[in-house]
Design a protein around this motif. Structure first.
Motif: not given
Length: 234
Positions: A155-180
């Motif tokens: 199964t492919i894992v999605e990296l979803n652009n709408s989840s990410i806000d580079i300026k304000d949503n560091r917690r999402i980015i940190d989760r994505d870095l862990e997932i990746l």
């Protein structure tokens, strides 16, 4: 293939999007994209998703418009214990599906263990090709176990652009870095999608690309960059 593939775009068939399918197609052609995914939300009692007939009739959309390849799919709702209700859906006629958790059908009070179990059970479903936006608030889980299950079930894992806000949503980015990091560990392929709900966002995943760069993620595991890998799945 960078910025030329987007398999997560919604139209007005899903009641919270604002462009028609033809508008999304025209936008993809305007942006010289190669592949567009026409993806509608699964029917739900609140009426957020598309009607059964709307999804089953996606097959009338041509597989190509000019040089643009079009894939038709459905975004499935993950429910209790990973259950996905396929009743009344002729899903075999579609090209692919993405399975995701959504607040309007799945309670955010579930524990991390319950969410992990639900994700793992969902990716065992033969119709689930992509696991969508597991980085979102409200659905904590054991990312390593989920990614491991995706790798095992192909199964492919999605990296979803709408989840990410580079300026304000560091917690999402940190989760994505862990997932990746786990996708690298288990050689699990990913796909970057826009999750567009209006035509202007079709093919837009610039924030996700920044996360890919920060993670130093290998391009050969990204379907958007690896045409051979993309063709293996689609």
């Amino acid at each position: 293939m960078i910025n030329t593939v987007d398999l997560h775009t919604h139209s007005v068939l899903s009641k919270h999007a604002y462009s028609s399918i033809t508008e999304n197609i025209d936008e993809a052609i305007k942006k010289n994209m190669k592949v567009l995914g026409v993806l509608e939300h699964q029917y739900d009692e609140l009426g957020v998703g598309a009607h059964y007939f709307g999804i089953s009739n996606l097959s009338v959309i041509p597989s190509h418009v000019g040089d643009l390849r079009i894939l038709k799919g459905v975004e499935l709702n993950i429910l209790e214990n990973g259950y996905i209700n396929l009743d009344k859906m002729n899903i075999a006629k579609l090209d692919y599906s993405i399975a995701s958790m959504h607040r309007y059908v799945y309670d955010t009070s579930h524990s991390s263990l319950e969410n992990t179990t639900a994700y793992i059970n969902a990716v065992q479903n033969d119709y689930v090709k992509i696991l969508g936006h597991i980085d979102r608030d409200g659905f904590p889980c054991n990312y390593e176990e989920v990614v491991k299950a995706c790798a095992k079930s192909n199964t492919i894992v999605e990296l979803n652009n709408s989840s990410i806000d580079i300026k304000d949503n560091r917690r999402i980015i940190d989760r994505d870095l862990e997932i990746l990091s786990y996708c690298i560990k288990y050689s699990c392929p990913i796909i970057i999608n826009s999750d567009a709900h209006i035509k202007y966002d079709v093919g837009n995943y610039l924030d996700a690309l920044k996360v890919i760069d920060e993670a130093k993620f290998p391009y050969d595991l990204v379907l958007n960059f690896n045409e051979s890998l993309f063709n293996q799945y689609f």
